[in-house]
Structure formats: C-alpha cells, structure tokens
Design a protein around this motif. Structure first.
Motif, PDB file in Angstrom:
ATOM      1  N   GLU A 134      -1.955  -2.537   9.104  1.00  0.00           N
ATOM      2  CA  GLU A 134      -2.769  -3.773   9.101  1.00  0.00           C
ATOM      3  C   GLU A 134      -3.352  -4.084  10.479  1.00  0.00           C
ATOM      4  O   GLU A 134      -4.316  -4.819  10.603  1.00  0.00           O
ATOM      5  CB  GLU A 134      -1.925  -4.949   8.578  1.00  0.00           C
ATOM      6  CG  GLU A 134      -1.777  -4.886   7.060  1.00  0.00           C
ATOM      7  CD  GLU A 134      -0.470  -5.475   6.550  1.00  0.00           C
ATOM      8  OE1 GLU A 134       0.165  -6.273   7.269  1.00  0.00           O
ATOM      9  OE2 GLU A 134      -0.072  -5.107   5.415  1.00  0.00           O
ATOM     10  N   LYS A 135      -2.763  -3.500  11.521  1.00  0.00           N
ATOM     11  CA  LYS A 135      -3.261  -3.790  12.885  1.00  0.00           C
ATOM     12  C   LYS A 135      -4.092  -2.645  13.474  1.00  0.00           C
ATOM     13  O   LYS A 135      -4.490  -2.688  14.624  1.00  0.00           O
ATOM     14  CB  LYS A 135      -2.056  -4.012  13.825  1.00  0.00           C
ATOM     15  CG  LYS A 135      -1.265  -5.267  13.521  1.00  0.00           C
ATOM     16  CD  LYS A 135      -0.197  -5.487  14.587  1.00  0.00           C
ATOM     17  CE  LYS A 135       0.767  -4.324  14.587  1.00  0.00           C
ATOM     18  NZ  LYS A 135       2.024  -4.417  15.171  1.00  0.00           N
ATOM     19  N   ASN A 158      -9.689   2.956   4.499  1.00  0.00           N
ATOM     20  CA  ASN A 158      -9.484   1.508   4.428  1.00  0.00           C
ATOM     21  C   ASN A 158      -8.033   1.192   4.058  1.00  0.00           C
ATOM     22  O   ASN A 158      -7.246   2.094   3.765  1.00  0.00           O
ATOM     23  CB  ASN A 158     -10.451   0.893   3.407  1.00  0.00           C
ATOM     24  CG  ASN A 158     -10.352   1.632   2.071  1.00  0.00           C
ATOM     25  OD1 ASN A 158      -9.249   1.863   1.570  1.00  0.00           O
ATOM     26  ND2 ASN A 158     -11.485   2.022   1.519  1.00  0.00           N
ATOM     27  N   LEU A 159      -7.727  -0.115   4.067  1.00  0.00           N
ATOM     28  CA  LEU A 159      -6.354  -0.564   3.812  1.00  0.00           C
ATOM     29  C   LEU A 159      -5.825  -0.119   2.453  1.00  0.00           C
ATOM     30  O   LEU A 159      -4.683   0.350   2.352  1.00  0.00           O
ATOM     31  CB  LEU A 159      -6.323  -2.096   3.850  1.00  0.00           C
ATOM     32  CG  LEU A 159      -5.814  -2.758   5.125  1.00  0.00           C
ATOM     33  CD1 LEU A 159      -5.825  -4.265   4.969  1.00  0.00           C
ATOM     34  CD2 LEU A 159      -4.391  -2.293   5.453  1.00  0.00           C
ATOM     35  N   THR A 160      -6.685  -0.225   1.420  1.00  0.00           N
ATOM     36  CA  THR A 160      -6.218   0.136   0.073  1.00  0.00           C
ATOM     37  C   THR A 160      -5.744   1.584   0.038  1.00  0.00           C
ATOM     38  O   THR A 160      -4.684   1.896  -0.510  1.00  0.00           O
ATOM     39  CB  THR A 160      -7.384  -0.041  -0.949  1.00  0.00           C
ATOM     40  OG1 THR A 160      -8.061  -1.228  -0.617  1.00  0.00           O
ATOM     41  CG2 THR A 160      -6.903  -0.043  -2.364  1.00  0.00           C
ATOM     42  N   GLU A 161      -6.557   2.481   0.633  1.00  0.00           N
ATOM     43  CA  GLU A 161      -6.178   3.905   0.621  1.00  0.00           C
ATOM     44  C   GLU A 161      -4.899   4.138   1.423  1.00  0.00           C
ATOM     45  O   GLU A 161      -4.051   4.940   1.040  1.00  0.00           O
ATOM     46  CB  GLU A 161      -7.319   4.748   1.226  1.00  0.00           C
ATOM     47  CG  GLU A 161      -8.524   4.867   0.310  1.00  0.00           C
ATOM     48  CD  GLU A 161      -9.676   5.663   0.942  1.00  0.00           C
ATOM     49  OE1 GLU A 161     -10.771   5.574   0.410  1.00  0.00           O
ATOM     50  OE2 GLU A 161      -9.456   6.354   1.963  1.00  0.00           O
ATOM     51  N   ALA A 162      -4.771   3.420   2.530  1.00  0.00           N
ATOM     52  CA  ALA A 162      -3.595   3.616   3.381  1.00  0.00           C
ATOM     53  C   ALA A 162      -2.326   3.110   2.684  1.00  0.00           C
ATOM     54  O   ALA A 162      -1.288   3.784   2.692  1.00  0.00           O
ATOM     55  CB  ALA A 162      -3.797   2.923   4.716  1.00  0.00           C
ATOM     56  N   TYR A 163      -2.406   1.932   2.035  1.00  0.00           N
ATOM     57  CA  TYR A 163      -1.235   1.430   1.293  1.00  0.00           C
ATOM     58  C   TYR A 163      -0.823   2.443   0.230  1.00  0.00           C
ATOM     59  O   TYR A 163       0.351   2.720   0.034  1.00  0.00           O
ATOM     60  CB  TYR A 163      -1.569   0.113   0.567  1.00  0.00           C
ATOM     61  CG  TYR A 163      -1.677  -1.125   1.428  1.00  0.00           C
ATOM     62  CD1 TYR A 163      -0.851  -1.315   2.540  1.00  0.00           C
ATOM     63  CD2 TYR A 163      -2.585  -2.129   1.104  1.00  0.00           C
ATOM     64  CE1 TYR A 163      -0.955  -2.472   3.314  1.00  0.00           C
ATOM     65  CE2 TYR A 163      -2.695  -3.289   1.862  1.00  0.00           C
ATOM     66  CZ  TYR A 163      -1.883  -3.455   2.968  1.00  0.00           C
ATOM     67  OH  TYR A 163      -1.991  -4.595   3.713  1.00  0.00           O
ATOM     68  N   ALA A 164      -1.839   2.993  -0.475  1.00  0.00           N
ATOM     69  CA  ALA A 164      -1.542   3.930  -1.576  1.00  0.00           C
ATOM     70  C   ALA A 164      -0.856   5.186  -1.033  1.00  0.00           C
ATOM     71  O   ALA A 164       0.090   5.705  -1.643  1.00  0.00           O
ATOM     72  CB  ALA A 164      -2.828   4.298  -2.309  1.00  0.00           C
TER      73      ALA A 164
END
Ligand code: AMP
Ligand code: GLY
Length: 421
Positions: A134-135, A158-164
């Motif tokens: 997130e940072k 992006n964040l979505t891909e990284a969370y996944a």
C-alpha cells in the motif's frame, strides 16, 4: 563411455543430441526422457524421487557420467547423494543449489556482497506484505520463495493485482509459503548469461535471450520460456567483465564462505539497465529453452567438457563456438501456463523435413503404440541456425506450419527486439 541424463524436457533432449555427437559415447540413458530422446537413448522410467533406485541402476549399468538437467533433483541434493557412491556426476551440490532453490538465500547473498540487484523486502504474512504494498510504487514484483518453474513471479501493475499475488502465494499455489519476496521493478532488457564451473575455475558458456511471457509483445503470464535466441544482442566484452566481476565472482566467494564450491552450469538471469547488469535470479542449470539454442552452436565435444569439469580440469579445455545465430520457438499445449489438456496426439511430425541447421527437440511428449502425444505445457522446440535471426525465425515458422497442430500455440514474435527493431 556411457552417460545418463536426468530430466525429460527440451533441454535434456538437446543435451542428449550434443552428447551423441561425441566419439567417446556409445550408450545414453535418459531418466525418464521423452519421445525425442527415445530415438537416440534408452529411456528409463523410474521415480526420480527415489535416489536409491536411480543410484542402483547407474551402478549396475556402469554409467560413467551422469548429467542432471533440471533444478528439482539438484535442489533436493541428488548430486551429493550420488557422489557418496563415487558416481561421476555433473551438477551443483545441495548447498550451492540454494542459489535457485531459495530466492531469499540469493537476495541475502546479494546484500552481503553488494551484488547489484533489485531492492527487496521479505514478508512472513499477508498483513505485513499488504501493508508494504500500500505504500509502494507500481509496478512491483511479488515472488514465491521456492521453486515454481518460472511461474511464481507476478509483475503487478496495481493494488488489486498485488493483493491477488500475495493471496495466491500464501495460499500455497507454489507449495507451502513461509515467506515471500517483494521487489522493485527493474526496467531494462533481460539477458541470460551462462557459465560452466568445475569447482575451481569457470568459463563462459554463451548468452541468450529468453521470452518468458506467454503472449506476443511480451504480454500475459510468466511461463518457463516461450522461445529464445542466442547470442544475446546486448553482450559485449565490457558488459561481460561487469557481470563476472560484480556478480559471479562475489557469488562464488559467498559460496566459499559457506564452505562449498560450484560445479555445473550456472545461469545468471540479468536485467541490463543502461548497460549495467542487475541480477534477477540464478538458476543452477542450463536454461530451457536457452540450452536448445546454445548447445547446437557448440563445436567442442560436450562430453569432454563435462568430464573435465568433474575432474576439475576445465582449464585444459578450449571451448569453441559456431558464429551462427540460433533461434528456438516453443510450441505449447493450448491453455499453458494454466490448465492444459493432456494426451493430444501430434499427427504430422513426419511431414516436416529437418536438416543440419533446422531441427526439433522434443519436450513434453511421449510415444505410445508408435504415436506421439503431447503430455505437458511445453511440447516441442523448433530450432534454426542461420546467418541472421530473421531467416532463422522464418525457417522455424515454416516448419511449425507443417505441424498444423490444432491443440497447440506458439509465439510468432520470438526475437522481436533483435529482428523487428
Ligand atoms: P525470476 O523467476 O525471478 O527470474 O522471474 C521471472 C521473470 O520475471 C524474469 O525473467 C523477469 O522477466 C521478471 N522479473 C523478475 N524480477 C523482476 C524485477 N525485479 N524487475 C523486472 N522484472 C522482473
Ligand atoms: N528459460 C528460463 C529457465 O530455464 O528458467
């Protein structure tokens, strides 16, 4: 002499073909091999997890040299095991194989020895990893620590891909995950740099450019490699010196501090950023499909080179290469690198006419009742040696079109950075 080759991919078929050219070799065994090696070697279908059965077979058949192709048995310590029984085996030991077996091991070595590589963080759980993500700036790279056949790496925009990516790795997609790695994204051009080591000395063993993404234009998921060409367009004496002095020598020093040495092929996976080399990963073996482009250019007897390495006499060998350009395109089963259908027949193999500069290595194939079937993601490798890469690619595409296999697909743009500039 008798040789044994462990593995079943295109790389192992290429090694088999090279060894067959040696006047010193009169028998080749492949463990387990594929439909291609079956023509020139005896395929032995034994469980590679069972080192004892393998060892007994090698001793019983009096095999003079064993070459380990893939990383898994190396990381599991096959070389250490066979050496205990005084078997002549080419490949790195278990400790040295950590260079590939654990990305975190290599990153920590880089840190200690100031080896240029992407900035990184190691995270033990999802919450910590997500807090960091997130940072951070995008793109970033999320990696499973363990062996994942080139698939445990996520380039996240992006964040979505990284969370996944974090979710999949900690859920165990690539085996039990105690930690994962998040890296800075390096923007440059990749190069695979190969060396061969006898424990004391090493020599370079050519370069190649792999194409890891599944789709044309270097898009889509990462794979084990969809095609390659050799030599890399980036290599120069100056760059070679930087790679050896800043990356390979300190790595060998690090291994020496751990009380071990390196014997085998070493594959240094690099990102070249403005003519400066950064280490992306080590592999403790030849690359697949890079090997299929490199070995056909080798003029020196491969058996003599490998045997010299086992006897720590590599400095007595002069390794010579053809000046030809070499290109390889991998034909894959539809669906790769995700789910594929297995056991689809390859019907037109005998319609293709090969010659000494245009040929094919098998990868995921098996022969049954005189028919050849595709049994895994990467199925066939088409190679062409030529005076230029464009002609090599044209020759290959013409051969693949004769295959006319509806169960498969391939990238028509292999070599685009050097051909379609
Ligand atoms: P690896 O298994 O570590 O070699 O990663 C597989 C592929 O992901 C590499 O060949 C690169 O194409 C890409 N990759 C890995 N790490 C990075 C990075 N830090 N920056 C840019 N691309 C990367
Ligand atoms: N071509 C990539 C690899 O062998 O890991």
């Amino acid at each position: 002499m008798k040789v044994g080759i462990i593995g079943s991919g295109g790389r192992e078929h290429a090694i088999c073909e090279s060894l067959k050219k040696s006047s010193k070799i009169n028998e080749i065994f492949c463990f387990p091999g594929n439909a291609g090696t079956a023509h020139i070697a005896t395929n032995i279908n034994i469980n590679l997890q069972d080192f004892e059965i393998l060892k007994n077979f090698i001793i019983e058949k009096k095999i003079n040299l064993v070459v380990v192709g893939p990383e898994k048995p190396l990381v599991e310590g096959l070389v250490d095991y066979l050496k205990k029984y005084e078997i002549n085996v080419f490949g790195p030991n278990k400790i040295a194989s950590q260079l590939e077996g654990s990305k975190i091991f290599t990153k920590q070595l880089c840190k200690k020895f100031n080896i240029p590589t992407a900035e990184f963080g190691i995270f033990q759980n999802k919450e910590e990893a997500n807090k960091f993500i997130e940072k951070t700036n995008f793109p970033l790279v999320v990696k499973a620590d363990n062996l994942a056949s080139g698939k445990g790496v996520y380039i996240c925009e992006n964040l979505t891909e990284a969370y996944a990516a974090v979710e999949e790795i900690f859920k165990g997609k690539f085996g039990k995950a105690e930690n994962l790695l998040i890296e800075e994204y390096l923007k440059g051009e990749e190069m695979s740099f190969f060396t061969i080591h006898d424990g004391k000395k090493f020599k370079d063993f050519s370069t190649a450019q792999d194409h890891k993404r599944v789709l044309e234009g270097d898009k889509g998921k990462n794979t084990g490699g969809m095609g390659a060409y050799s030599p890399s367009r980036l290599i120069s004496d100056e760059l070679k010196k930087k790679i050896i002095d800043r990356i390979i020598k300190p790595t060998l020093e690090g291994l020496s501090e751990l009380g071990t040495e390196y014997q085998g092929f070493l594959y240094t996976g690099l990102m070249i950023v403005k003519n400066e080399p950064y280490l992306i990963e080590y592999n403790v073996r030849m690359g697949d499909p890079e090997c299929q482009t490199i070995l056909p250019k080798l003029k020196t007897d491969l058996f003599e080179i490998l045997n010299a390495c086992c006897n720590q006499k590599l400095n007595e060998i002069n390794i010579e290469w053809s000046k030809k350009k070499s290109l390889c395109i991998v034909v894959c089963s539809k669906g790769y690198p995700e789910t594929i259908q297995k056991n689809i027949e390859l019907k037109n193999l005998d319609k293709i006419k090969f010659d000494k500069n245009n040929f094919m290595f098998h990868a995921g194939t098996k022969k049954e009742n005189n028919k050849t079937y595709a049994i895994s993601g990467r199925v066939l490798n088409f190679i062409s040696l030529s005076d230029d890469f464009a002609t090599a690619r044209k020759n290959i595409i013409s051969n693949i079109s004769k295959l006319n296999w509806t169960g498969g697909f391939y990238r028509k743009d292999i070599g685009h950075k050097v051909i379609d500039k």
